[in-house]
Enzyme design. Structure first.
Site, PDB file in Angstrom:
ATOM      1  N   ASP A 216       0.856  -1.192   0.000  1.00 16.89           N
ATOM      2  CA  ASP A 216       0.000   0.000   0.000  1.00 16.89           C
ATOM      3  C   ASP A 216       0.893   1.243   0.000  1.00 16.89           C
ATOM      4  OD1 ASP A 216      -3.157   0.569   1.465  1.00 16.89           O
ATOM      5  OD2 ASP A 216      -1.840   2.093   0.663  1.00 16.89           O
TER       6      ASP A 216
ATOM      7  N   ASN B 110      -3.122  12.585  -4.323  1.00 16.86           N
ATOM      8  CA  ASN B 110      -4.313  12.983  -5.081  1.00 16.86           C
ATOM      9  C   ASN B 110      -4.794  14.369  -4.676  1.00 16.86           C
ATOM     10  OD1 ASN B 110      -4.582  10.706  -6.714  1.00 16.86           O
ATOM     11  ND2 ASN B 110      -5.720   9.578  -5.170  1.00 16.86           N
TER      12      ASN B 110
ATOM     13  N   ASP C 205      -2.610   8.842 -10.806  1.00 15.12           N
ATOM     14  CA  ASP C 205      -2.655   7.724 -11.755  1.00 15.12           C
ATOM     15  C   ASP C 205      -1.271   7.432 -12.316  1.00 15.12           C
ATOM     16  OD1 ASP C 205      -5.904   8.566 -13.205  1.00 15.12           O
ATOM     17  OD2 ASP C 205      -5.340   7.573 -11.328  1.00 15.12           O
TER      18      ASP C 205
ATOM     19  N   GLU D  35      -4.918   2.269  -4.154  1.00 16.70           N
ATOM     20  CA  GLU D  35      -3.456   2.292  -4.166  1.00 16.70           C
ATOM     21  C   GLU D  35      -2.894   0.995  -3.600  1.00 16.70           C
ATOM     22  OE1 GLU D  35      -4.647   4.203  -0.205  1.00 16.70           O
ATOM     23  OE2 GLU D  35      -5.432   4.000  -2.214  1.00 16.70           O
TER      24      GLU D  35
END
Length: 542
Positions: free
Chosen positions: A421, A429, A438, A464
């Site tokens: 993770d 973001n 992305d 993620e």
């Protein structure tokens, strides 16, 4: 009489001629090549429609299951965070309560401690200190005007009765606040009960708990709410619904019964929602995260447009091929028809022998159709690969990952799994935008692929969240791979963002261990959460 005979004869001839004309028209129109062409068009169209519909259903199911799982995981994270907050708040109260045993008669000190707990953090909306008889010794904020008064609230009475560390059931205060009361007892060295220290959380007012539950990363009609075991709403984006009971929701009974999971339900307004839910252990409250089915299926339109664009040219090519092949079939059959008109010819038998290829021609049609079906199956295979691949990163998706696990389990092949993770990915973001996020996911996938051998797999299982499956790899070797991977990612420079770190949980499975694959994956997830709790940017073995 002659006229009548002539009339009936003429009428009979005209009728015969009419029948002949109709027969000729039918024979000219219903030619074999046209019938085969019609069959080819029908078969191609039906195959295309079936392929389209099958892919639509597969993609729809995948989107629904993925959304339910994402919501379940998010609800689980929120319940863990809320549990941590409640335990931390109890620790605050316990620590302060243990320091008050010889200060219960010092009003100024008690007032100072109450103000410190109230204003040091936003954990509590109010704080009270009471003696053993429920008489308030100090309170914050002072506007409550409780000092010197006897407490009659449900939380205060429960604290005096239980004389232990507790979290009360939600109750309505005299000022119509829906309150949860956290309290810690005060004892002297001899174990005599002196009173309690309590903090109130107003469920309709701003505090740390409302901030935890108020953070939701969706903007598509998704929302979070919290209920207790009595179906009472404890948190809701619509403040007016806090304190009311859930009605008209067909999935609440199942949610309360199962405690954790996900399901499709109709909410109180009759809207179909995809819900994930998880229970807070210390209180029994249930956090429910849900998204509208309608917004979840919005990407399906774009996916199916791609399916049509990829399939239609191939379908047209197959149709053209069969049409040309049908003309080839009709030519020798026409020769046979021509020979049938000259049955009086002395050489007709030899001519028919030379043309006789009915079985061969039928086999040719069969081969053509099989060729078309084969081409369609190849296209469906391509679509299936698309359905098993994450469209953003190119990594395998959850469906492909689960299929791989079933294969390894069937063959009894041992493996290790790395649950990975990105640390603080939400900040990426929030600070740089989802397009940059992305790009980070894509670049990280490239790094993960560098650590893959034949038979290994990189899968994206969440926003993620990634999994690296290492075939026939021991737990110790998997840890070495995880450490090299963690260092490689931390040293990689990502455009715009710079550097990132990851937390990794590691678990291994072998048939001889006697545990299920699901348990192994759960252990890897727990190890991942431990890595995050211990500061992130580390690898933890389950």
């Amino acid at each position: 009489m002659f006229y009548a005979k002539t009339y009936y004869k003429t009428a009979f001839i005209n009728q015969c001629n009419g029948s002949t004309v109709v027969t000729v028209l039918k024979s000219k129109f219903l030619k074999l090549n046209r019938l085969i062409l019609f069959l080819a068009l029908t078969a191609t169209t039906l195959t295309f429609i079936n392929s389209f519909y099958s892919n639509y259903e597969v993609q729809k199911e995948q989107l629904i299951l993925q959304t339910i799982e994402v919501n379940r995981a998010y609800a689980s994270k929120l319940s863990d965070t809320t549990e941590v907050f409640l335990k931390s708040s109890q620790q605050q109260l316990t620590y302060t309560a243990n320091s008050l045993f010889n200060k219960m008669n010092d009003g100024s000190h008690l007032k100072e401690e109450a103000n410190r707990l109230k204003f040091q953090t936003d954990s509590f909306n109010s704080v009270v200190i009471s003696d053993a008889n429920g008489l308030t010794q100090a309170a914050s904020p002072e506007t409550l005007d409780l000092v010197g008064r006897r407490l009659t609230s449900a939380g205060g009475l429960e604290a005096i009765e239980e004389k232990t560390l507790l979290i009360s059931s939600p109750y309505l205060s005299t000022l119509k606040n829906l309150i949860v009361f956290l309290s810690a007892p005060v004892f002297d060295f001899q174990g005599n009960y002196l009173g309690f220290l309590g903090g109130s959380i107003y469920l309709k007012s701003p505090n740390i708990l409302s901030e935890i539950l108020g953070e939701h990363y969706y903007k598509n009609g998704s929302y979070i709410y919290v209920i207790d075991q009595d179906k009472q709403i404890l948190y809701h984006p619509e403040k007016g619904r806090i304190g009311s009971l859930i009605e008209g929701n067909d999935g609440i009974d199942e949610i309360i019964a199962t405690k954790e999971g996900g399901l499709l339900l109709n909410n109180s307004r009759g809207i179909q929602m995809l819900a994930g839910y998880s229970t807070i252990p210390s209180t029994g409250w249930i956090i429910i995260t849900q998204s509208p089915v309608e917004s979840t299926l919005v990407p399906l339109t774009g996916i199916m447009e791609k399916v049509v664009l990829r399939t239609l040219p191939l379908a047209l090519a197959v149709f053209l091929f069969i049409w040309l092949f049908a003309r080839a079939i009709s030519k020798p059959l026409q020769q046979l028809a021509d020979k049938a008109r000259s049955l009086d010819s002395p050489t007709v038998n030899e001519d028919i022998e030379r043309i006789e290829s009915w079985y061969v021609e039928s086999l040719g049609i069969k081969k053509a159709m099989l060729s078309g079906v084969k081409l369609m199956q190849n296209q469906i295979g391509d679509l299936k690969r698309d359905a098993e691949t994450d469209p953003l990163t190119g990594a395998s998706n959850r469906r492909a990952f689960e299929f791989k696990l079933k294969q390894l389990a069937l063959l009894e092949v041992p493996f290790s799994v790395l649950a990975l993770d990105i640390d603080y990915f939400k900040r990426v973001n929030d600070n740089y935008g989802h397009s940059v996020g992305d790009d980070v996911l894509k670049q990280q996938t490239q790094i993960l692929n560098r650590f893959c051998r034949d038979g290994d797999m990189v899968a994206r299982t969440g926003g993620e969240e990634f999994v690296l499956l290492l075939k026939q790899t021991s737990l110790e070797d998997a840890f070495l791979v995880a450490e090299r991977l963690r260092i490689a990612i931390s040293e990689e420079t990502f455009d715009v963002v710079g550097n990132i770190t990851v937390s990794i949980g590691i678990a291994a499975w072998a048939i001889s261990d006697g545990i299920s694959i699901e348990k192994t994956l759960s252990l890897a997830d727990k190890a991942l959460y431990q890595a995050k709790e211990q500061g992130r940017n580390r690898c933890i073995i389950a």
